[in-house]
Write a protein that holds these residues in place. Structure first.
Motif, PDB file in Angstrom:
ATOM      1  N   CYS A 191      -1.055   1.425  -5.019  1.00  0.00           N
ATOM      2  CA  CYS A 191      -0.718   0.204  -4.475  1.00  0.00           C
ATOM      3  C   CYS A 191       0.087  -0.275  -5.555  1.00  0.00           C
ATOM      4  N   GLY A 195      -2.249   5.365  -0.402  1.00  0.00           N
ATOM      5  CA  GLY A 195      -3.135   4.458  -0.009  1.00  0.00           C
ATOM      6  C   GLY A 195      -3.558   4.626   1.423  1.00  0.00           C
ATOM      7  N   ILE A 224      -7.556  -2.946   1.202  1.00  0.00           N
ATOM      8  CA  ILE A 224      -6.688  -3.730   0.348  1.00  0.00           C
ATOM      9  C   ILE A 224      -6.311  -5.004   0.856  1.00  0.00           C
ATOM     10  N   LEU A 282      -5.528  -5.474  -8.262  1.00  0.00           N
ATOM     11  CA  LEU A 282      -5.076  -4.099  -8.143  1.00  0.00           C
ATOM     12  C   LEU A 282      -5.638  -3.239  -9.356  1.00  0.00           C
ATOM     13  N   VAL A 338       1.176  -1.180   0.116  1.00  0.00           N
ATOM     14  CA  VAL A 338       0.054   0.001   0.016  1.00  0.00           C
ATOM     15  C   VAL A 338       0.937   1.221   0.026  1.00  0.00           C
ATOM     16  N   ILE A 342      -8.830  -2.709  -7.009  1.00  0.00           N
ATOM     17  CA  ILE A 342      -8.489  -1.357  -6.091  1.00  0.00           C
ATOM     18  C   ILE A 342      -8.216   0.024  -6.630  1.00  0.00           C
TER      19      ILE A 342
END
Ligand code: GDP
Ligand code: MG
Length: 152
Positions: A116, A14, A23, A90, A10, A103
């Motif tokens: 990330c 993040g 995450i 991701l 991260v 993400i």
């Protein structure tokens, strides 16, 4: 389908946005297993080594500045095909090109703030794990201690 390890991180944006738990949750929900976790403020030297393949890129100085701006949360995860599937979780490098449900697709806009990191090959994963966790990481079997038995 190989059982592999990968290095997931991260990034400072993040962490600042409070997405560490989100995450981690996505990898846990998928069924992957966490082997190591650390929060550190990385040195420029560590980041330059981590991103050594990109050192000729015009965005490299900005990338090192971004990544060294605050703490990161680095993790080692293990599971079937996790290098490729982890990167699918991701999203694309550019958050605007990332599908909803990923993400970066769900939480990001700018390529220079894409929240990330995930290793891009099994070999790079092992290189990154050694770099970020020089003292090694645990090995464990999530079923070995039967911690969820109800008759305690
Ligand atoms: P990744 O494997 O998807 O993280 O992408 P790369 O390994 O190609 O690049 C590493 C990181 O550098 C990315 O995650 C971005 O944070 C950053 N980066 C990549 N391309 C660009 C770019 O064109 N501009 C900027 N500002 N940053 C970039
Ligand atoms: Mg990469």
């Amino acid at each position: 389908m190989a059982t592999e390890r990968t290095y997931i991180m991260v990034k400072p944006d993040g962490v600042e946005r409070g997405l560490v738990g989100e995450i981690i949750k996505r990898f846990e929900n998928k069924g992957y297993q966490l082997l190591a976790l650390q929060m550190i403020k990385p040195t420029k030297e560590l980041l330059e080594e981590h991103y050594t393949d990109l050192k000729e890129k015009p965005f490299f100085p900005g990338l090192i500045k971004y990544m060294s701006a605050g703490p990161v949360v680095g993790m080692v995860w293990i599971g079937k095909d996790i290098v490729k599937v982890g990167r699918r979780l991701l999203g694309e490098t550019n958050p605007l090109a990332s599908n909803p449900g990923t993400i970066r697709g769900d939480f990001g806009i700018d390529v220079g703030r894409n929240l990330c990191h995930g290793s891009d090959s099994p070999d790079n994963a092992e290189r990154e794990i050694s770099l970020w966790f020089p003292n090694g990481v645990v090995q464990w079997d999530p079923t070995e201690n039967n911690m969820t038995q109800k008759d305690l």
